[in-house]
Design a protein around this motif. Structure first.
Motif, PDB file in Angstrom:
ATOM      1  N   UNK A 393     -10.861  -6.247   6.997  1.00  0.00           N
ATOM      2  CA  UNK A 393     -10.280  -7.521   6.566  1.00  0.00           C
ATOM      3  C   UNK A 393      -8.812  -7.643   6.950  1.00  0.00           C
ATOM      4  N   UNK A 394      -8.164  -6.512   7.199  1.00  0.00           N
ATOM      5  CA  UNK A 394      -6.739  -6.510   7.488  1.00  0.00           C
ATOM      6  C   UNK A 394      -6.514  -5.956   8.883  1.00  0.00           C
ATOM      7  N   UNK A 395      -5.835  -6.693   9.765  1.00  0.00           N
ATOM      8  CA  UNK A 395      -5.627  -6.209  11.134  1.00  0.00           C
ATOM      9  C   UNK A 395      -4.811  -4.931  11.193  1.00  0.00           C
ATOM     10  N   UNK A 396      -4.119  -4.581  10.100  1.00  0.00           N
ATOM     11  CA  UNK A 396      -3.341  -3.348  10.092  1.00  0.00           C
ATOM     12  C   UNK A 396      -4.186  -2.113   9.922  1.00  0.00           C
ATOM     13  N   UNK A 397      -5.330  -2.238   9.247  1.00  0.00           N
ATOM     14  CA  UNK A 397      -6.237  -1.103   9.061  1.00  0.00           C
ATOM     15  C   UNK A 397      -7.157  -1.008  10.269  1.00  0.00           C
ATOM     16  N   UNK A 434       3.839   0.339   8.822  1.00  0.00           N
ATOM     17  CA  UNK A 434       3.824  -0.681   7.777  1.00  0.00           C
ATOM     18  C   UNK A 434       3.261  -0.153   6.461  1.00  0.00           C
ATOM     19  N   UNK A 435       2.925   1.132   6.421  1.00  0.00           N
ATOM     20  CA  UNK A 435       2.379   1.710   5.206  1.00  0.00           C
ATOM     21  C   UNK A 435       0.884   1.550   5.059  1.00  0.00           C
ATOM     22  N   UNK A 436       0.197   1.130   6.123  1.00  0.00           N
ATOM     23  CA  UNK A 436      -1.246   0.946   6.079  1.00  0.00           C
ATOM     24  C   UNK A 436      -1.941   2.284   6.321  1.00  0.00           C
ATOM     25  N   UNK A 437      -2.912   2.606   5.477  1.00  0.00           N
ATOM     26  CA  UNK A 437      -3.649   3.853   5.602  1.00  0.00           C
ATOM     27  C   UNK A 437      -4.486   3.843   6.871  1.00  0.00           C
ATOM     28  N   UNK A 438      -4.307   4.868   7.724  1.00  0.00           N
ATOM     29  CA  UNK A 438      -5.096   4.960   8.947  1.00  0.00           C
ATOM     30  C   UNK A 438      -5.989   6.187   8.957  1.00  0.00           C
ATOM     31  N   UNK A 439      -5.729   7.165   8.100  1.00  0.00           N
ATOM     32  CA  UNK A 439      -6.645   8.273   7.890  1.00  0.00           C
ATOM     33  C   UNK A 439      -6.428   8.779   6.478  1.00  0.00           C
ATOM     34  N   UNK A 440      -7.431   9.480   5.932  1.00  0.00           N
ATOM     35  CA  UNK A 440      -7.331   9.870   4.528  1.00  0.00           C
ATOM     36  C   UNK A 440      -8.191  11.088   4.260  1.00  0.00           C
ATOM     37  N   UNK A 441      -8.024  11.634   3.078  1.00  0.00           N
ATOM     38  CA  UNK A 441      -8.806  12.777   2.642  1.00  0.00           C
ATOM     39  C   UNK A 441      -9.488  12.438   1.331  1.00  0.00           C
ATOM     40  N   UNK A 442     -10.795  12.675   1.236  1.00  0.00           N
ATOM     41  CA  UNK A 442     -11.439  12.640  -0.064  1.00  0.00           C
ATOM     42  C   UNK A 442     -10.956  13.860  -0.837  1.00  0.00           C
ATOM     43  N   UNK A 443     -10.659  13.690  -2.096  1.00  0.00           N
ATOM     44  CA  UNK A 443     -10.156  14.796  -2.894  1.00  0.00           C
ATOM     45  C   UNK A 443     -11.074  16.004  -2.766  1.00  0.00           C
ATOM     46  N   UNK A 444     -10.464  17.141  -2.403  1.00  0.00           N
ATOM     47  CA  UNK A 444     -11.231  18.377  -2.319  1.00  0.00           C
ATOM     48  C   UNK A 444     -11.991  18.562  -1.027  1.00  0.00           C
TER      49      UNK A 444
END
Length: 456
Positions: A393-397, A434-444
């Motif tokens: 929905x967001x062009x930044x992601x 811009x502070x947009x999340x581009x990668x992440x970790x599921x906890x653990x």
């Protein structure tokens, strides 16, 4: 006018934020109700990524030094008799709340306001949708709105959305807001970007129709992952402030005038830009549902003769078919708190506008946080590849996956879920400038990106 400041991050796309609120006031005998929006960012989506879904920068609102930081406080003038066919077809007018702060223009995607009505026919049980138009104060519509044909005895509900910070509702006639049953929170503590007119009365009529078998609500269906298709009350999709904003779209011309988004107007207005309201409903109906092979409930569009979604349709279907646990607006929703903390009265007013039962129905804040944490994380893992391949929905992601992960991460923070001994299920791995999340970790687990397979 008294100003009340809430501890909410600035507005971000698809409602992960909150802000400063103002109280209803009386101006020359006309009630004005303020809708406050967020004042900071808190979901991994930065300030430069607040444009509505499915829109582009309108040529009617070119960027300039004067427009670089547009006035975020605008007033929407509601026409007389807004619940009638003539009132629905009369454009709402957008103007600056304080002209000294600069103008407000509907075609500016950082200032656009939106209106959506859903209509119930108690004689037949039929539902329909109509999107009233918003134009600039002192301007005229690019194309006159379609006059809807309402059934005799029609019950009309109206909901509002806004893309800047503070939207004030003002009636064109004395006592107009009261007569249309417009609600924006408590007298000294408004909601954020959420308000409604005649919504509670609308849902009473609809629920009676359901009880007497006049109205049948379609099932949610089954997604391609084998799970039920999500509703606006599914913990796999809710955020910190669920059930807000609308699915309305408008067309805008190069000179800044607007028209209803109909096929006829699209053909007539070659090159027109599309304005849309970022919302939980648009996120579900236009992005999550297609990614999961689901279809949103639609009803007749009174402006086009085709079909349309609406906030009200989503909430009616969720109320009828969402399996337990069903997400109801919690006491720690930033839109329903007051300067003194959690408010049962304000939460119940919010719930009444989206067909939800009053407290104590629903979750305690800790339960809301826990269910959002566990159920949404499980769905993100289950549909990881599907969401990673789906448009954002967001062009930044870079995908629907990272967008949803950032939204969950920010919701956990803004609801204060850590106060209940819970851990944020999403760890920020990388953001862009811009502070947009581009990668992440599921906890653990190991780091998760759209091009890799998450640890299970």
């Amino acid at each position: 006018m008294t100003q009340h400041v809430s501890q909410r991050p600035r507005r971000r796309r698809f409602r992960l934020g909150l802000i400063a609120a103002t109280v209803p006031l009386l101006v020359g005998g006309v009630v004005a109700v303020a809708i406050a929006a967020p004042s900071g960012h808190g979901s991994g989506l930065g300030a430069d990524h607040r444009r509505p879904t499915g829109t582009r920068q309108s040529s009617a609102a070119p960027t300039s030094p004067a427009a670089a930081d547009p006035n975020a406080d605008c007033t929407l003038v509601i026409p007389a008799d807004p619940l009638t066919a003539r009132g629905l077809a009369t454009p709402y007018r957008l103007t600056a709340t304080n002209p000294a702060d600069g103008p407000c223009h509907e075609a500016d995607v950082d200032q656009s306001a939106f209106v959506q009505a859903t209509v119930y026919d108690p004689a037949t049980g039929a539902l329909s949708v109509y999107d009233p138009l918003v134009i600039d104060q002192g301007s005229r519509a690019a194309v006159a709105p379609v006059l809807p044909k309402l059934p005799s005895g029609a019950v009309v509900g109206i909901w509002f959305g806004f893309d800047a910070d503070n939207l004030t509702l003002r009636s064109a006639v004395p006592d107009g807001l009261r007569s249309a049953h417009c609600v924006n929170g408590l007298n000294d503590s408004p909601f954020s970007q959420y308000a409604y007119c005649d919504a509670a009365q609308f849902f009473v009529a609809v629920n009676h129709g359901i009880a007497v078998h006049k109205l049948a609500i379609p099932a949610l269906g089954t997604a391609v992952d084998g799970q039920p298709c999500p509703s606006t009350r599914d913990f796999s999709i809710v955020d910190q402030d669920q059930s807000d904003n609308v699915t309305t779209k408008y067309l805008t011309t190069a000179d800044g005038r607007t028209a209803q988004d109909t096929p006829a107007n699209s053909s007539r207005m070659a090159g027109a830009a599309v304005l849309a309201n970022p919302s939980d409903n648009a996120l579900l109906d236009e992005f999550v549902d297609p990614a999961l092979g689901c279809s949103p409930w639609q009803a007749k569009d009174l402006a086009t003769g085709g079909k349309a979604t609406s906030l009200a349709l989503d909430e009616i279907q969720a109320a009828a078919h969402q399996a337990a646990p069903s997400a109801l607006v919690p006491l720690n929703d930033p839109m329903t708190v007051t300067d003194n903390g959690q408010s049962t009265q304000k939460t119940n007013l919010y719930r009444a506008g989206v067909d939800q039962g009053a407290l104590p129905a629903g979750q305690r804040p800790v339960a809301y946080c826990r269910d959002m944490d566990t159920i949404q994380t499980a769905r993100l893992k289950l549909d990881y590849a599907r969401f990673a391949a789906a448009p954002t929905p967001d062009p930044g992601a870079d995908s629907l996956l990272t967008f949803l992960a950032g939204r969950l991460q920010g919701s956990f923070v803004n609801l204060g879920c850590d106060h209940y001994g819970l851990a944020n299920p999403i760890s920020s791995e990388q953001t862009d400038d811009s502070g947009v999340l581009v990668s992440f970790t599921f906890a653990g687990t190991a780091a998760a990106t759209p091009s890799s397979t998450p640890s299970r």
